[in-house]
Design a protein around this motif. Structure first.
Motif, PDB file in Angstrom:
ATOM      1  N   ARG A  78     -13.656  12.876  -7.838  1.00  0.00           N
ATOM      2  CA  ARG A  78     -12.200  12.848  -7.983  1.00  0.00           C
ATOM      3  C   ARG A  78     -11.718  11.406  -8.132  1.00  0.00           C
ATOM      4  O   ARG A  78     -12.117  10.534  -7.350  1.00  0.00           O
ATOM      5  CB  ARG A  78     -11.524  13.502  -6.787  1.00  0.00           C
ATOM      6  N   GLU A 131     -13.835   9.298  -5.555  1.00  0.00           N
ATOM      7  CA  GLU A 131     -14.271   9.966  -4.333  1.00  0.00           C
ATOM      8  C   GLU A 131     -15.274  11.045  -4.770  1.00  0.00           C
ATOM      9  O   GLU A 131     -14.983  11.853  -5.648  1.00  0.00           O
ATOM     10  CB  GLU A 131     -13.043  10.609  -3.682  1.00  0.00           C
ATOM     11  N   PHE A 144     -17.945  14.133  -3.645  1.00  0.00           N
ATOM     12  CA  PHE A 144     -18.313  15.084  -2.602  1.00  0.00           C
ATOM     13  C   PHE A 144     -18.948  16.323  -3.246  1.00  0.00           C
ATOM     14  O   PHE A 144     -18.983  16.434  -4.472  1.00  0.00           O
ATOM     15  CB  PHE A 144     -17.104  15.473  -1.754  1.00  0.00           C
ATOM     16  N   GLU A 145     -19.476  17.181  -2.392  1.00  0.00           N
ATOM     17  CA  GLU A 145     -20.116  18.386  -2.901  1.00  0.00           C
ATOM     18  C   GLU A 145     -19.319  19.622  -2.499  1.00  0.00           C
ATOM     19  O   GLU A 145     -18.751  19.660  -1.408  1.00  0.00           O
ATOM     20  CB  GLU A 145     -21.538  18.515  -2.357  1.00  0.00           C
ATOM     21  N   ALA A 146     -19.321  20.606  -3.363  1.00  0.00           N
ATOM     22  CA  ALA A 146     -18.665  21.878  -3.061  1.00  0.00           C
ATOM     23  C   ALA A 146     -19.744  22.941  -2.875  1.00  0.00           C
ATOM     24  O   ALA A 146     -20.916  22.710  -3.177  1.00  0.00           O
ATOM     25  CB  ALA A 146     -17.739  22.267  -4.206  1.00  0.00           C
ATOM     26  N   LEU A 204     -20.442  31.478  -6.685  1.00  0.00           N
ATOM     27  CA  LEU A 204     -21.084  32.801  -6.657  1.00  0.00           C
ATOM     28  C   LEU A 204     -20.928  33.494  -7.996  1.00  0.00           C
ATOM     29  O   LEU A 204     -20.067  33.151  -8.800  1.00  0.00           O
ATOM     30  CB  LEU A 204     -20.439  33.654  -5.571  1.00  0.00           C
ATOM     31  N   GLY A 205     -21.754  34.497  -8.178  1.00  0.00           N
ATOM     32  CA  GLY A 205     -21.606  35.354  -9.353  1.00  0.00           C
ATOM     33  C   GLY A 205     -22.058  34.714 -10.650  1.00  0.00           C
ATOM     34  O   GLY A 205     -21.719  35.191 -11.730  1.00  0.00           O
ATOM     35  N   LEU A 206     -22.841  33.632 -10.548  1.00  0.00           N
ATOM     36  CA  LEU A 206     -23.219  32.933 -11.774  1.00  0.00           C
ATOM     37  C   LEU A 206     -24.215  33.744 -12.610  1.00  0.00           C
ATOM     38  O   LEU A 206     -24.250  33.613 -13.828  1.00  0.00           O
ATOM     39  CB  LEU A 206     -23.818  31.572 -11.442  1.00  0.00           C
ATOM     40  N   ARG A 207     -25.028  34.553 -11.949  1.00  0.00           N
ATOM     41  CA  ARG A 207     -26.026  35.300 -12.725  1.00  0.00           C
ATOM     42  C   ARG A 207     -25.331  36.264 -13.693  1.00  0.00           C
ATOM     43  O   ARG A 207     -25.641  36.303 -14.886  1.00  0.00           O
ATOM     44  CB  ARG A 207     -26.937  36.077 -11.780  1.00  0.00           C
ATOM     45  N   ARG A 208     -24.404  37.043 -13.158  1.00  0.00           N
ATOM     46  CA  ARG A 208     -23.697  37.993 -14.026  1.00  0.00           C
ATOM     47  C   ARG A 208     -22.849  37.256 -15.052  1.00  0.00           C
ATOM     48  O   ARG A 208     -22.745  37.675 -16.206  1.00  0.00           O
ATOM     49  CB  ARG A 208     -22.810  38.914 -13.199  1.00  0.00           C
ATOM     50  N   GLU A 258     -31.174  43.189 -11.414  1.00  0.00           N
ATOM     51  CA  GLU A 258     -29.919  43.872 -11.067  1.00  0.00           C
ATOM     52  C   GLU A 258     -28.821  42.854 -10.742  1.00  0.00           C
ATOM     53  O   GLU A 258     -27.637  43.113 -10.980  1.00  0.00           O
ATOM     54  CB  GLU A 258     -30.150  44.833  -9.884  1.00  0.00           C
ATOM     55  N   LEU A 259     -29.216  41.682 -10.200  1.00  0.00           N
ATOM     56  CA  LEU A 259     -28.195  40.668  -9.904  1.00  0.00           C
ATOM     57  C   LEU A 259     -27.610  40.076 -11.182  1.00  0.00           C
ATOM     58  O   LEU A 259     -26.522  39.528 -11.181  1.00  0.00           O
ATOM     59  CB  LEU A 259     -28.792  39.536  -9.057  1.00  0.00           C
TER      60      LEU A 259
END
Lengths: 127, 727
Positions: B531, B654, B656-658, B662-666, B697-698
């Motif tokens: 940032r 600045e 930093f890590e977040a 989620l849901g990256l596979r689909r 399936e994921l």
């Protein structure tokens, strides 16, 4: 908790600010997360029971609730750093929406003005 | 029936070349091999025109071939002197090796590059009746002068006919080498030199496959031969043929570009005639320019897939080119001192020329002859680019010159020369090569005459001789026509009509491969946040400028602009650009943490991303969401004030890590589907697709078939699971 936007994940039950990448959870801490479409998911948490407070409370049982529904309960008998990871039933999730996770300690320590549960370092979901 | 069609395709194509070459050269050169190669340049050009017009149908090829053969009248072979005893012995060895090569060429095409891309494009052009843009495979941008002849033969006899056309070039090469030596007064050494090349294990397997290296060697020698003839005769009729041969060499392989300078430079040096230069150059240009124009038109780079710095384009990046070039210069060798043994004896770089070529330095002794000097000059010309790719295939164009010079150098001791030649012929025999070559060396292994005549079925031969044949059959059987299949390993695409997207073969494919990795691999997920804060002010534009050097590529998954806590909504009026790779910058502004922009080159100062607001926006911070794998990245934030002045506006960022999203596979599966990918071919043991194979399936994918080595997944979110057939 090091994320500058960490406040946006907190609903209630945490100290307002913290010096380092951790934050005190009080007696009724609740977090919130946006969850996309998923087919299976784990809730993960990295936290600590400091020795000072653990001497007051003794073993602590944490109850985990997803959107108000309990899905796990764990008893911690030793102080120090803890790692928690557990699958959450998909039927408790609100997909493509905000979800709340409550972590209820059965005992808390007191410093006179606050009820101290545990120290949270990081929490979130993984697939 | 198929053997007859194969033979017809090969003979008809060769005869058409011969006919056109005969008409072009007339009495100026009566050598059938020179005429064949000269005619090959003309036929190649004609097939290019046919493909450009989208009329590549077999009846048209039949008509063109018949006209070409008719143009070559009268059909007769000039009388040859009776061969001597030694010549007869050598001729017998030639004949034996020819039969080995013939059976392998006529057998089902099982060469790696031939089945994977040389003939894949030929098959596609034939299927689609002409050229259509192929932007997903960098090999489609290489010049395809020889593939045009393959296409002509393929129209009648499919894959094997194409390989047999290539074999015709080896015969033409050997004959020309002998004929040149005979005319120059050293027939036996020339016959020995020709046999050194003809029996070379690499020349043999290359010529018996749908490759192009031996053809290039033949064209290079034809150019040399024509120049020598022209020097003696000064016949103007040879000049167009010289230009065509030089042009065809380039149109077969970029690395033959010094041949263009050689042809024009030689003619100018000898004649000082600009008219002669004009004839040679214009004929070369006729063969060369169509390929450059095709590339410029379709992939924005006339010299694709190289020189992407000079001709930036969305399909191949400078970063990939640099790493590809680097790989080709050393392969897996520790040092270049390993090259001589590898290319002559071990064959670990993709074939071996034969151990006797360790004696190549004796060719320098030929410098005392005029012919030797001419040969070694030509060897220098056609070997000049060898170190850009150290595979021994890239030595083949210079090999005839070196072999003849070696033979010439040894001509003072004929018995020794003959002994070396016979030794070479013996130890190059397919069954003897494994005794000294590396286990993975590319060479012929047997005489598959039953397969050549299709007495034995082709499928079994291909299953045992061609990499990933079963996977190709699975793709063909379990995907619908026109489907696109993504894979990290190339499969023999020439046997399927499906579009095969190989990860490394274009930038869009590489991005698709990266999306698969990002979806599951925490090491490359976009958890890095950077940032930049600055005093709130109205700005007309912002520019994020990269200032460091490094080996990684700058990537941005999302770039967000803020006014206080509120993110500025992206407006259609914003003009977003980036350098050096502007084509996918919108992926950093699409609100998807999965998709990304990367800058197309390794870190160099001056790379930037710019947002022009087409007005002013109050703004006080910029947030970059990215992968964490860019430690050398250094950014300056510039802002354009209402006065039009650019100012550095931000202090150090600045960082930093977040949390991993989620849901990256689909999301990845959906994104790949959006990008036109219908299937993923996931290989056993492959790191990149390990997660997909374990948890389909994921990903919202469905496994539709599998072989022993790979699984085929269909990208369709929400499909119910079904039993998986084994293939």
């Amino acid at each position: 908790m090091a994320d500058p936007d960490a406040d946006s994940y907190i609903v209630q039950g945490f100290r307002d600010k913290s010096e380092g990448p951790w934050r005190w959870a009080l007696d009724h801490p609740i977090l919130r997360f946006y969850l996309p479409q998923v087919t299976s998911i784990n809730f993960n948490m990295q936290f600590t029971f400091p020795e000072q407070t653990f001497r007051q409370t003794g073993p602590v049982t944490l109850t985990f609730l997803m959107n108000g529904h309990p899905f796990d309960q764990v008893r911690y008998t030793t102080p120090g750093e803890q790692h928690y990871a557990h699958p959450v039933p998909v039927n408790l999730l609100h997909l493509d929406a905000l979800n709340t996770v409550a972590i209820e300690p059965d005992r808390t320590a007191s410093n006179g003005s606050e009820k101290l549960g545990f120290v949270l370092t990081r929490a979130g979901f993984s697939e | 029936m198929l053997p007859l069609r194969i033979l017809f395709g090969a003979v008809f194509t060769s005869a058409a070349c011969l006919g056109l070459g005969t008409r072009a050269l007339g009495a100026a050169n009566k050598d059938w091999a020179v005429r064949f190669v000269t005619g090959a340049a003309i036929l190649s050009l004609a097939v290019f025109a046919i493909c450009a017009l989208d009329v590549a149908y077999w009846p048209l090829f039949l008509a063109v071939g018949m006209v070409a053969i008719w143009l070559g009248r009268p059909w007769h072979m000039p009388a040859r002197p009776k061969p001597t005893g030694i010549e007869l012995l050598l001729l017998l060895i030639f004949a034996i090796y020819f039969m080995v090569y013939w059976s392998n060429a006529m057998a089902p095409e099982a060469s790696p590059d031939g089945a994977t891309y040389h003939l894949a494009f030929v098959a596609r052009y034939f299927r689609e009746h002409g050229f259509h843009p192929i932007t997903w495979n960098m090999y489609a941008s290489l010049p395809e002068g020889l593939e045009m002849l393959f296409l002509f033969a393929f129209a009648f006899g499919r894959h094997s006919a194409a390989a047999m056309v290539h074999l015709a070039f080896l015969v033409a090469l050997a004959w020309q080498m002998f004929d040149y030596g005979r005319r120059s007064g050293f027939p036996i050494p020339a016959a020995c030199g020709a046999l050194l090349v003809f029996a070379s294990p690499l020349a043999g397997i290359d010529a018996a496959s749908a490759y192009n290296d031996v053809a290039l060697a033949a064209v290079a020698f034809t150019l040399f031969n024509l120049l020598q003839s022209w020097d003696l005769q000064r016949s103007t009729r040879l000049l167009p043929a010289i230009g065509l041969a030089a042009g065809l060499a380039f149109a077969i392989k970029y690395t033959a570009w010094p041949g263009l300078l050689y042809a024009t430079g030689y003619v100018f040096y000898k004649s000082r005639s600009f008219k002669s230069i004009a004839i040679v150059s214009s004929c070369s240009a006729c063969v060369v320019l169509p390929w450059l124009f095709k590339n410029w038109l379709w992939v924005e780079n006339p010299l694709a897939p190289f020189f992407n710095n000079l001709f930036p384009n969305p399909y191949i990046t400078a970063a990939f080119e640099a790493s590809y070039r680097h790989d080709m210069t050393l392969y897996d060798l520790a040092t270049r001192w390993q090259i001589p043994m590898q290319v002559t004896v071990r064959g670990g770089l993709g074939g071996l020329l034969g151990p006797v070529f360790l004696l190549a330095p004796i060719a320098l002794l030929a410098l005392r002859h005029r012919a030797g000097r001419q040969l070694l000059l030509a060897a220098l010309v056609f070997g000049a680019n060898y170190f850009s790719n150290i595979s021994p295939r890239f030595l083949l164009p210079m090999l005839p010159f070196v072999a003849l010079a070696m033979a010439l150098a040894l001509s003072a001791v004929p018995a020794l020369l003959l002994a070396i030649t016979l030794l070479h012929a013996v130890i190059s025999w397919p069954t003897l090569v494994p005794k000294y070559a590396a286990p993975n060396a590319w060479h012929l292994s047997k005489v598959p005459w039953r397969e050549a005549l299709r007495i034995k079925p082709a499928a079994h031969y291909l299953e045992t001789h061609l990499f990933y044949w079963n996977e190709m059959r699975m793709v063909e059987a379990y995907t619908e026509p026109g489907a696109s299949v993504f894979t990290y390993k190339p499969i023999p695409e020439s046997y399927t009509s499906r579009r095969i997207l190989v990860q490394y073969e274009s930038e869009p494919n590489q991005i698709a491969g990266r999306l698969i990795q990002i979806a599951y691999d925490p090491q490359v997920q976009p958890i890095w946040r950077l940032r930049l804060h600055f005093p709130r002010q109205p700005l007309e534009a912002i520019r994020l400028v990269q200032t460091a050097s490094g080996d990684e590529q700058w990537n941005i998954h999302e770039l967000r602009l803020f006014d206080g806590a509120a993110e500025l909504p992206r407006q259609p009026s914003w003009r977003i650009t980036a350098q050096p790779y502007p084509w996918t910058i919108q992926q950093a502004f699409d609100n998807s943490l999965l998709t990304f922009w990367r800058c197309g080159d390794t870190l160099h100062p001056g790379e930037y991303v710019e947002v022009d607001f087409s007005g002013t926006e109050p703004i006080d911070s910029v947030l970059m969401e990215a992968e964490p794998n860019q430690p050398d990245l250094r950014l300056n934030l510039m802002g354009r004030l209402q006065s039009g002045e650019w100012l550095k506006i931000a202090s150090p960022p600045e960082i930093f890590e977040a949390a991993p999203p989620l849901g990256l596979r689909r999301a990845a599966a959906s994104e790949l589907k959006l990008r036109g990918i219908d299937y993923i071919l996931a290989w056993e043991g492959e790191r990149e697709t390990a997660d997909l194979r374990r948890h389909p399936e994921l990903w919202g994918t469905r496994q539709v078939a599998q072989t022993k080595d790979a699984k085929l997944f269909k990208l369709e979110v929400g499909q119910a699971s079904r039993p998986v057939p084994r293939f």
